[in-house]
Design a protein around this motif. Structure first.
Motif, PDB file in Angstrom:
ATOM      1  N   ASN A   1       0.867  -1.168   0.000  1.00 17.59           N
ATOM      2  CA  ASN A   1       0.000   0.000   0.000  1.00 17.59           C
ATOM      3  C   ASN A   1       0.905   1.219   0.000  1.00 17.59           C
ATOM      4  OD1 ASN A   1      -2.611  -1.248   0.154  1.00 17.59           O
ATOM      5  ND2 ASN A   1      -2.016  -1.894   2.198  1.00 17.59           N
ATOM      6  N   ILE A   2       0.563   2.179  -0.829  1.00 17.39           N
ATOM      7  CA  ILE A   2       1.401   3.365  -0.956  1.00 17.39           C
ATOM      8  C   ILE A   2       0.553   4.601  -0.689  1.00 17.39           C
ATOM      9  CG2 ILE A   2       2.824   4.728  -2.521  1.00 17.39           C
ATOM     10  CD1 ILE A   2       3.486   2.120  -3.973  1.00 17.39           C
TER      11      ILE A   2
ATOM     12  N   TYR B   1       6.445  13.039   1.462  1.00 19.08           N
ATOM     13  CA  TYR B   1       6.920  11.655   1.446  1.00 19.08           C
ATOM     14  C   TYR B   1       6.029  10.743   0.614  1.00 19.08           C
ATOM     15  CZ  TYR B   1       9.894  12.875   5.408  1.00 19.08           C
ATOM     16  OH  TYR B   1      10.838  13.448   6.216  1.00 19.08           O
ATOM     17  N   ILE B   2       6.620   9.639   0.199  1.00 17.24           N
ATOM     18  CA  ILE B   2       5.881   8.481  -0.268  1.00 17.24           C
ATOM     19  C   ILE B   2       6.086   7.439   0.817  1.00 17.24           C
ATOM     20  CG2 ILE B   2       5.681   6.671  -2.014  1.00 17.24           C
ATOM     21  CD1 ILE B   2       6.954   8.644  -4.010  1.00 17.24           C
ATOM     22  N   ILE B   3       4.989   6.954   1.376  1.00 23.40           N
ATOM     23  CA  ILE B   3       5.064   5.976   2.453  1.00 23.40           C
ATOM     24  C   ILE B   3       4.534   4.650   1.911  1.00 23.40           C
ATOM     25  CG2 ILE B   3       4.391   5.416   4.820  1.00 23.40           C
ATOM     26  CD1 ILE B   3       3.785   8.441   5.161  1.00 23.40           C
ATOM     27  N   SER B   4       5.344   3.606   2.050  1.00 25.89           N
ATOM     28  CA  SER B   4       4.910   2.288   1.579  1.00 25.89           C
ATOM     29  C   SER B   4       4.754   1.344   2.765  1.00 25.89           C
ATOM     30  CB  SER B   4       5.906   1.721   0.569  1.00 25.89           C
ATOM     31  OG  SER B   4       7.151   1.482   1.171  1.00 25.89           O
TER      32      SER B   4
ATOM     33  N   LYS C   1       9.498   5.159   4.487  1.00 24.68           N
ATOM     34  CA  LYS C   1       9.249   6.504   3.962  1.00 24.68           C
ATOM     35  C   LYS C   1      10.367   6.895   3.008  1.00 24.68           C
ATOM     36  CE  LYS C   1       8.499   9.661   7.121  1.00 24.68           C
ATOM     37  NZ  LYS C   1       8.199  10.469   8.302  1.00 24.68           N
ATOM     38  N   ILE C   2       9.975   7.498   1.893  1.00 27.32           N
ATOM     39  CA  ILE C   2      10.926   8.021   0.916  1.00 27.32           C
ATOM     40  C   ILE C   2      10.561   9.485   0.683  1.00 27.32           C
ATOM     41  CG2 ILE C   2      11.826   7.831  -1.426  1.00 27.32           C
ATOM     42  CD1 ILE C   2      10.824   4.915  -1.400  1.00 27.32           C
ATOM     43  N   LYS C   3      11.536  10.360   0.783  1.00 28.82           N
ATOM     44  CA  LYS C   3      11.280  11.779   0.527  1.00 28.82           C
ATOM     45  C   LYS C   3      10.939  11.976  -0.952  1.00 28.82           C
ATOM     46  CE  LYS C   3      14.340  13.592   4.053  1.00 28.82           C
ATOM     47  NZ  LYS C   3      15.506  14.431   4.310  1.00 28.82           N
ATOM     48  N   LEU C   4       9.953  12.827  -1.221  1.00 31.34           N
ATOM     49  CA  LEU C   4       9.595  13.122  -2.606  1.00 31.34           C
ATOM     50  C   LEU C   4      10.775  13.720  -3.370  1.00 31.34           C
ATOM     51  CD1 LEU C   4       5.951  14.498  -2.359  1.00 31.34           C
ATOM     52  CD2 LEU C   4       6.713  12.336  -3.340  1.00 31.34           C
TER      53      LEU C   4
ATOM     54  N   MET D   1      16.120   2.439  -6.290  1.00 33.16           N
ATOM     55  CA  MET D   1      14.898   1.683  -6.049  1.00 33.16           C
ATOM     56  C   MET D   1      13.823   2.217  -6.980  1.00 33.16           C
ATOM     57  SD  MET D   1      12.964   0.962  -2.461  1.00 33.16           S
ATOM     58  CE  MET D   1      12.053   2.479  -2.312  1.00 33.16           C
ATOM     59  N   SER D   2      12.856   1.384  -7.336  1.00 31.68           N
ATOM     60  CA  SER D   2      11.768   1.807  -8.217  1.00 31.68           C
ATOM     61  C   SER D   2      10.443   1.277  -7.702  1.00 31.68           C
ATOM     62  CB  SER D   2      11.991   1.283  -9.637  1.00 31.68           C
ATOM     63  OG  SER D   2      13.157   1.815 -10.192  1.00 31.68           O
ATOM     64  N   PHE D   3       9.390   2.015  -8.005  1.00 33.23           N
ATOM     65  CA  PHE D   3       8.019   1.555  -7.780  1.00 33.23           C
ATOM     66  C   PHE D   3       7.347   1.452  -9.129  1.00 33.23           C
ATOM     67  CE2 PHE D   3       7.317   3.600  -3.323  1.00 33.23           C
ATOM     68  CZ  PHE D   3       7.925   2.520  -2.721  1.00 33.23           C
ATOM     69  N   ILE D   4       6.620   0.381  -9.346  1.00 27.72           N
ATOM     70  CA  ILE D   4       5.771   0.217 -10.522  1.00 27.72           C
ATOM     71  C   ILE D   4       4.352   0.134  -9.976  1.00 27.72           C
ATOM     72  CG2 ILE D   4       5.180  -1.194 -12.506  1.00 27.72           C
ATOM     73  CD1 ILE D   4       8.079  -2.328 -12.317  1.00 27.72           C
TER      74      ILE D   4
END
Length: 70
Positions: free
Chosen positions: A13-14, A20-23, A31-34, A55-58
């Protein structure tokens, strides 16, 4: 070097916040900073985020609850 092949198809879930992007997955949350987003691209069916951490998100568009907000 880590092998992330087993991570394909895993549910996460993102959540996008202002900074941030929180997964969330079965192991916990991250947490990943935008500001770490290196590139973002889009196809008819997916969004692709590449971060400066390699790292990547699809993200499949069909899984996004509010595509107009996204």
């Amino acid at each position: 070097k880590e092998d992330y092949l087993q991570r394909f198809g895993q549910v996460e879930n993102i959540e996008f916040t202002e900074d941030y992007i929180i997964s969330y997955d079965h192991t916990g949350a991250g947490k990943i900073k935008l500001s770490e987003v290196e590139t973002m691209s889009e196809t008819q069916s997916h969004f692709f985020f590449k971060f400066n951490t390699n790292m990547s998100f699809i993200i499949p568009k069909r899984e996004i609850e509010d595509i107009l907000f996204f």
